[in-house]
Design an enzyme around this catalytic site. Structure first.
Site, short mmCIF file in Angstrom:
data_model
loop_
_atom_site.label_atom_id
_atom_site.label_comp_id
_atom_site.label_asym_id
_atom_site.label_seq_id
_atom_site.Cartn_x
_atom_site.Cartn_y
_atom_site.Cartn_z
N MET A 1 -2.37 -5.19 -1.94
CA MET A 1 -1.06 -5.28 -2.61
C MET A 1 0.07 -5.48 -1.61
SD MET A 1 -1.54 -2.32 -5.52
CE MET A 1 0.02 -2.71 -6.33
N HIS A 2 1.24 -5.78 -2.15
CA HIS A 2 2.54 -5.72 -1.47
C HIS A 2 2.82 -6.84 -0.46
CE1 HIS A 2 2.37 -1.75 -3.20
NE2 HIS A 2 1.53 -1.29 -2.29
N ASP B 1 -5.66 -4.09 -5.88
CA ASP B 1 -6.97 -3.55 -5.53
C ASP B 1 -7.29 -2.23 -6.20
OD1 ASP B 1 -5.06 -2.24 -3.97
OD2 ASP B 1 -5.98 -2.75 -2.06
#
Length: 478
Positions: free
Chosen positions: A79-80, A234
């Site tokens: 992520m991110h 995830d």
């Protein structure tokens, strides 16, 4: 047949599943992380494509007939990360990853604006996407001027697969740009960080169809018409794989990072606790999670220092749980999120003595990660979530000794799933099935059979409580 394509930090995995959710096979390809400066963590998006091509080619070579029958692909991923594209969809710079902390000052500045916590439901952490773009605007202004789209890592794979700019709710919730309760981009938060809604991809739910596999790729892989699901970040994908979709269910994940995850049937933000309140990968569901930035990677690090392997260190400890010694480990090798939100803090050993040997230090590493997860559990309690038991997933969960440490430190029962694969790639494949068939998510996303339960060792609870108190007393803000 369905494929789950999981883009991790250290590699990509392609998992093949049939309509009865039997795993037919999988293939992996490695990735590396670039750390050009302290606190930086980057990857080249082109490497993701090469790794995905490698994994898919191997999967097809092993199971050509089954791959030819694929009807849906689901995506999951780290992520991110900020993947910046120009007007021609060309990558402008290496992707700034989830564990990159360079934008800690920018994160603090955005977090000081009360709208971010109010609308997104979360602290603006340095690892989130929004502060990364503010950092780029300050430090790489010519690059920032060219940004036309910002994609999360797995959504760059989607662009390659479908030609579509699409994100989904669980991953988008980790950008600091999503109105998490309303499940839509917030023009207000985008504007506050110098961005516009035109630079954002279209949003879908994780079980929705996000696009169709490009005809040239379908032909290359010997496939017909294939839908690509929205997918999930995830941890939400792992929850789909583990059947953690209903309120009161949760899991502990011991991967590179550590996660204590709780599913919710309503939106329950409490940013002051530093607990993440994100959308789940299914419509009308949310989740909370506490996140520590270093979990199994702490034992990997220590194993490298002493010239061993994590498995060998764990095996040397045997099966009998031992009370903590005086040695204490703080697992903040990359800073920390929950509950400290401190990018500058670093790990340390304390209380070492002449009698402290390798086994004692290995136990201290495991205990330190367990105590960080206990911090997360207390933060979840503060955010209104009560867990009675959790399932263990992730590479670190192979160590039953470590699970005994965690069960005793958290005073929670830990369920051990039967032999199988219930991680993010499996969850992504389930989302591919849902997107293709429109089946009932509750029927599809059931929990695996439980093969055993790790119980807290009550006779050692007082010793672990005392060690936890020592651990907490050692934290000094970076």
């Amino acid at each position: 047949m369905y494929i789950g394509l999981d883009l991790g930090t250290s590699g990509i995995r392609a998992l093949l599943m049939d309509a009865d959710q039997r795993i037919i096979g999988s293939a992996e390809a490695d990735l590396t992380v670039s750390r050009p400066h302290p606190g930086w963590s980057e990857q080249e998006p082109a490497d993701w494509i090469r790794a995905a091509e490698t994994a898919m080619a191997e999967l097809r070579s092993l199971h050509p007939d089954e791959v030819a029958a694929v009807k849906g692909i689901g995506l999951s991923g780290q992520m991110h990360g900020a993947t910046l594209l120009d007007a021609d969809d060309q990558v402008l710079r290496p992707c700034i990853l989830w564990n990159d902390t360079r934008s800690h000052e920018e994160a603090a500045a955005l977090d000081a604006d009360p709208r971010f916590r109010q609308i997104s439901g979360n602290i603006v952490f340095p690892g989130f996407t929004a502060p990364k773009l503010v950092w780029v605007a300050k430090n790489e202004p010519e690059t920032f001027k060219k940004v036309r789209k910002v994609l999360l890592p797995k959504d760059y794979l989607r662009l390659w697969l479908t030609g579509e700019h699409v994100a989904e709710m669980s991953d988008a919730a980790g950008t600091s740009w999503l109105d998490t309760g309303a499940r839509k981009w917030s023009p207000e938060l985008l504007d506050a960080s110098g961005m516009s809604i035109d630079q954002m991809p279209r949003l879908v739910e994780g079980s929705d169809v996000s696009g169709q596999l490009r005809p040239d790729l379908a032909q290359e892989w010997g496939m017909g018409s294939v839908v690509v699901a929205g997918g999930a970040g995830d941890n939400a994908a792992s929850a789909i794989g583990a059947g953690t979709i209903s309120a009161g269910t949760g899991f502990v994940s011991l991967g590179t990072s550590g996660v204590l995850f709780a599913a919710n049937d309503q939106y329950l933000p409490n940013p002051e606790s530093a607990v993440h309140a994100f959308c789940h990968a299914l419509p009308g569901r949310w989740h909370q999670m506490g996140v520590i930035l270093t979990a199994a990677s702490a034992l990997n690090w220590f194993a490298g220092i002493v010239g061993s392997t994590p498995a060998a260190l764990s095996d040397a400890l045997g099966d009998t749980l031992i009370a903590p010694s005086g040695a204490t480990f703080l697992p903040y090798l990359s800073g920390e999120r929950t509950p400290h939100n401190d990018a500058a803090v670093r790990g340390s050993f304390a209380g070492l003595a002449h009698e402290t040997d390798r086994d004692a230090m290995a136990r201290a590493v495991m205990e330190g990660v367990a105590f960080a997860l206990r911090d997360n559990l207390e933060a979840l309690h503060a955010a209104g979530t009560d867990l009675q038991s959790i399932m263990a997933i992730g590479g670190g969960s192979r160590s039953h000794y470590w699970l005994k440490v965690i069960a005793t430190a958290l005073n929670l029962h830990i369920d051990i799933p039967a032999e199988g694969d219930f991680g993010a790639a499996f969850g992504a494949a389930r989302l591919g099935l849902l997107a293709h068939t429109g089946a009932d998510p509750v029927a599809v996303c059931h929990a695996p059979k439980i093969d055993g339960v790790i119980e807290p060792e009550l006779a050692l609870r007082d010793a672990f409580d005392a060690a936890y108190d020592r651990y907490r007393s050692l934290y000094v803000r970076g």
